[in-house]
Motif scaffolding. Structure first.
Motif, PDB file in Angstrom:
ATOM      1  N   THR A  94     -35.172   9.262  32.050  1.00  0.00           N
ATOM      2  CA  THR A  94     -35.920   9.802  33.185  1.00  0.00           C
ATOM      3  C   THR A  94     -36.652  11.077  32.791  1.00  0.00           C
ATOM      4  OG1 THR A  94     -34.283   8.856  34.687  1.00  0.00           O
ATOM      5  CG2 THR A  94     -35.744  10.541  35.579  1.00  0.00           C
ATOM      6  N   GLY A 148     -39.945   6.822  26.503  1.00  0.00           N
ATOM      7  CA  GLY A 148     -40.578   7.258  27.745  1.00  0.00           C
ATOM      8  C   GLY A 148     -41.719   6.351  28.166  1.00  0.00           C
ATOM      9  N   PRO A 149     -42.695   6.114  27.281  1.00  0.00           N
ATOM     10  CA  PRO A 149     -43.783   5.198  27.652  1.00  0.00           C
ATOM     11  C   PRO A 149     -43.325   3.754  27.871  1.00  0.00           C
ATOM     12  CG  PRO A 149     -44.466   6.597  25.847  1.00  0.00           C
ATOM     13  CD  PRO A 149     -43.004   6.842  26.053  1.00  0.00           C
ATOM     14  N   ARG A 150     -42.267   3.314  27.164  1.00  0.00           N
ATOM     15  CA  ARG A 150     -41.801   1.934  27.306  1.00  0.00           C
ATOM     16  C   ARG A 150     -41.296   1.661  28.730  1.00  0.00           C
ATOM     17  NH1 ARG A 150     -36.699  -0.294  24.022  1.00  0.00           N
ATOM     18  NH2 ARG A 150     -37.923   0.392  22.242  1.00  0.00           N
ATOM     19  N   TYR A 151     -40.603   2.632  29.321  1.00  0.00           N
ATOM     20  CA  TYR A 151     -40.017   2.447  30.643  1.00  0.00           C
ATOM     21  C   TYR A 151     -40.798   3.181  31.737  1.00  0.00           C
ATOM     22  CZ  TYR A 151     -36.090   0.636  27.993  1.00  0.00           C
ATOM     23  OH  TYR A 151     -35.306  -0.095  27.146  1.00  0.00           O
ATOM     24  N   LYS A 152     -42.076   3.431  31.532  1.00  0.00           N
ATOM     25  CA  LYS A 152     -42.884   4.182  32.486  1.00  0.00           C
ATOM     26  C   LYS A 152     -42.959   3.493  33.843  1.00  0.00           C
ATOM     27  CE  LYS A 152     -45.387   7.873  32.932  1.00  0.00           C
ATOM     28  NZ  LYS A 152     -44.758   9.173  32.842  1.00  0.00           N
ATOM     29  N   ASP A 153     -43.033   2.155  33.862  1.00  0.00           N
ATOM     30  CA  ASP A 153     -43.186   1.424  35.119  1.00  0.00           C
ATOM     31  C   ASP A 153     -41.856   0.910  35.678  1.00  0.00           C
ATOM     32  OD1 ASP A 153     -45.935   1.763  34.960  1.00  0.00           O
ATOM     33  OD2 ASP A 153     -46.177  -0.044  33.753  1.00  0.00           O
ATOM     34  N   LYS A 168     -39.650  10.041  30.797  1.00  0.00           N
ATOM     35  CA  LYS A 168     -40.728   9.502  31.617  1.00  0.00           C
ATOM     36  C   LYS A 168     -41.584  10.613  32.218  1.00  0.00           C
ATOM     37  CE  LYS A 168     -39.851   6.372  34.630  1.00  0.00           C
ATOM     38  NZ  LYS A 168     -39.199   5.527  35.647  1.00  0.00           N
ATOM     39  N   LYS A 169     -40.956  11.728  32.579  1.00  0.00           N
ATOM     40  CA  LYS A 169     -41.727  12.862  33.104  1.00  0.00           C
ATOM     41  C   LYS A 169     -42.626  13.426  32.017  1.00  0.00           C
ATOM     42  CE  LYS A 169     -38.374  14.320  36.563  1.00  0.00           C
ATOM     43  NZ  LYS A 169     -37.445  15.388  36.952  1.00  0.00           N
ATOM     44  N   GLY A 170     -42.041  13.672  30.847  1.00  0.00           N
ATOM     45  CA  GLY A 170     -42.813  14.051  29.678  1.00  0.00           C
ATOM     46  C   GLY A 170     -43.314  15.479  29.627  1.00  0.00           C
ATOM     47  N   TYR A 202     -32.245   1.301  32.825  1.00  0.00           N
ATOM     48  CA  TYR A 202     -32.794   1.224  31.467  1.00  0.00           C
ATOM     49  C   TYR A 202     -31.782   0.695  30.462  1.00  0.00           C
ATOM     50  CZ  TYR A 202     -35.544   4.717  33.949  1.00  0.00           C
ATOM     51  OH  TYR A 202     -36.265   5.383  34.886  1.00  0.00           O
TER      52      TYR A 202
END
Length: 135
Positions: free
Chosen positions: A62, A102-107, A65-67, A112
């Motif tokens: 998580t 992060g980009p893999r689970y963005k949507d 994903k924010k990054g 996870y």
């Protein structure tokens, strides 16, 4: 016959009970498990540690994903960087978390990781499980 004296101290009454793991050891083991999971994608541990590590790993994804910088710093407080390097990309666990996971689970909204129960361990009959990222 019970011993006389204080509990959990060496000396007159002896040590009746001494915990095998202190909270610091458990926290460090949890950090190692999550860092290894990030780098390798799956890890085999006892069921108890798999459940605890799953919560931490979900939180780290998580953050990824924010990054933003604040999330990276919060994740860096928990994830180990030294010793856990992904072989193909030569990135440490924190870089791999933010650049790949992060980009893999963005949507995806949670969920996870998954826990798959396996056989019991031979030495002490502990229930083992595989903690892995979902595809």
């Amino acid at each position: 016959m019970a011993t006389i004296g204080r509990k959990n101290v060496h000396g007159k009454g002896g040590v009746r009970f001494k915990a095998g793991y202190t909270s610091d050891k458990q926290k460090n083991m949890l950090r190692n498990i999550v860092s290894q999971l990030i780098v390798s994608g799956k890890v085999e541990v006892t069921l108890e540690f798999a459940k605890r590590a799953q919560k931490k790993a979900e939180r780290m994804v998580t953050f990824a994903k924010k990054g933003d910088l604040a999330s990276r710093r919060q994740a860096a407080r928990f994830v180990r960087e030294e010793g856990f390097i992904e072989e193909k990309t030569k990135k440490n666990a924190l870089q791999y978390l933010f650049d790949v996971l992060g980009p893999r689970y963005k949507d995806r909204n949670g969920g996870y990781t998954r826990i798959l129960k396996t056989d019991n361990r031979r030495g002490d009959n502990a229930q083992m499980a595989i903690l892995a990222f979902v595809d």
